[in-house]
Design a protein around this motif. Structure first.
Motif, short mmCIF file in Angstrom:
data_model
loop_
_atom_site.label_atom_id
_atom_site.label_comp_id
_atom_site.label_asym_id
_atom_site.label_seq_id
_atom_site.Cartn_x
_atom_site.Cartn_y
_atom_site.Cartn_z
N ARG A 88 -39.54 -2.64 25.34
CA ARG A 88 -40.94 -2.27 25.60
C ARG A 88 -40.99 -1.11 26.60
NH1 ARG A 88 -45.47 -6.22 28.12
NH2 ARG A 88 -47.16 -4.74 28.08
N ARG A 89 -41.49 0.03 26.16
CA ARG A 89 -41.58 1.23 27.00
C ARG A 89 -42.52 0.97 28.18
NH1 ARG A 89 -41.28 6.91 25.74
NH2 ARG A 89 -40.80 6.32 23.62
N PHE A 90 -42.18 1.52 29.33
CA PHE A 90 -43.03 1.42 30.51
C PHE A 90 -42.85 2.66 31.37
CE2 PHE A 90 -38.96 -0.08 31.86
CZ PHE A 90 -38.83 0.36 33.17
N ASN A 198 -40.94 -7.71 33.04
CA ASN A 198 -42.12 -8.41 32.57
C ASN A 198 -43.32 -7.66 33.10
OD1 ASN A 198 -40.52 -10.35 31.45
ND2 ASN A 198 -40.63 -11.72 33.19
#
Length: 200
Positions: A88-90, A198
Motif C-alpha cells: 500500500r503506497r503512502f 498500518n
C-alpha cells in the motif's frame, strides 16, 4: 513532528533525561518541545540509533542530512511496489497522520497532540483527525477537551499520557521509517521488503 524536523534533528536537541526533543527549525519558525514517548508512539529506539553527535540521521554517502527526503522516499516506494505490487503506497506525511490518529485512539489529549504537531490551534487538529475516529472515540476526545477547557482537575496540565506499547506489532512511525530509510540508502545495504505499516 514533521519529516523535515526529523531530518534536521541534531543530538543536542534530544534530552534523554526528560525524554523530550527541542525542535528549533519548525514550519512556523517558533521552537517547540515535544515528548518522544506518547500515546501515538515511542521513538526511544530510533533516537538511540541516531548519531552520538551532530545530525542524528545522515546520508551514508554524503554524511549530511537528507536534502531531498521526499523524492528519495518516493523512489523507495516505487522500488517496493515493483517487487511487491500489493504494497500500500503512502507518503511521508501519512506517517504523521497515522501517529496523530493512534494518539487519539489511545485516549491521548487532543490539546497536547495539537501542540506536539505544531498546529496553530486545536481546531486544526480536530478538523484533520476527528473524522478518523469512531463516534464513541470522537465523543471521548471532545468530552476530555471540554473538561480541559473548564479546568477540571481530572486532566492536570502535566499529567503524563498513557504510553503507546512499543512492540513488533505496532505500526511504524516517522522515526522508524527515517531509520529504515537511512539503512536502505547506506552504501552496500541490501534492500528488504520487511516494512509493516498500518496507515489510516
Amino acid at each position: 513532528m514533521r519529516m523535515n524536523e526529523a531530518v534536521m534533528l541534531e543530538r543536542w536537541q534530544v534530552d534523554s533525561r526528560s525524554h523530550q526533543i527541542l525542535l528549533t527549525k519548525t514550519k512556523t519558525s517558533r521552537p517547540r518541545t515535544i515528548s518522544w514517548h506518547t500515546p501515538g508512539g515511542n521513538a526511544t529506539r530510533a533516537l538511540e540509533y541516531g548519531a552520538a553527535s551532530g545530525f542524528l540521521y545522515t546520508s551514508g554517502t554524503t554524511g549530511k542530512p537528507f536534502a531531498n527526503f521526499s523524492s528519495n522516499h518516493a523512489q523507495i516506494i516505487r522500488r517496493i511496489l515493483r517487487d511487491n505490487p500489493l504494497f500500500r503506497r503512502f507518503g511521508g506525511h501519512d506517517l504523521r497522520h497515522a501517529f496523530a490518529v493512534r494518539w487519539l485512539k489511545a485516549g491521548g489529549n487532543i490539546y497536547r497532540l495539537s501542540r506536539h504537531l505544531g498546529h496553530s490551534s486545536v481546531k486544526v487538529t480536530e478538523q484533520n483527525y476527528l473524522g478518523f475516529l469512531t463516534v464513541e472515540e470522537q465523543e471521548r476526545v471532545q468530552s476530555r477537551w471540554s473538561r480541559f477547557l473548564q479546568g477540571s482537575p481530572q486532566i492536570p496540565p502535566q499529567q503524563p499520557e498513557k504510553p503507546f506499547r512499543n512492540d513488533q506489532s505496532a505500526p511504524w512511525g516517522a522515526w522508524q521509517f527515517l531509520v529504515y530509510f537511512q539503512e536502505v540508502l547506506a552504501e552496500g545495504k541490501r534492500f528488504e521488503l520487511s516494512i509493516r505499516l498500518n496507515t489510516v
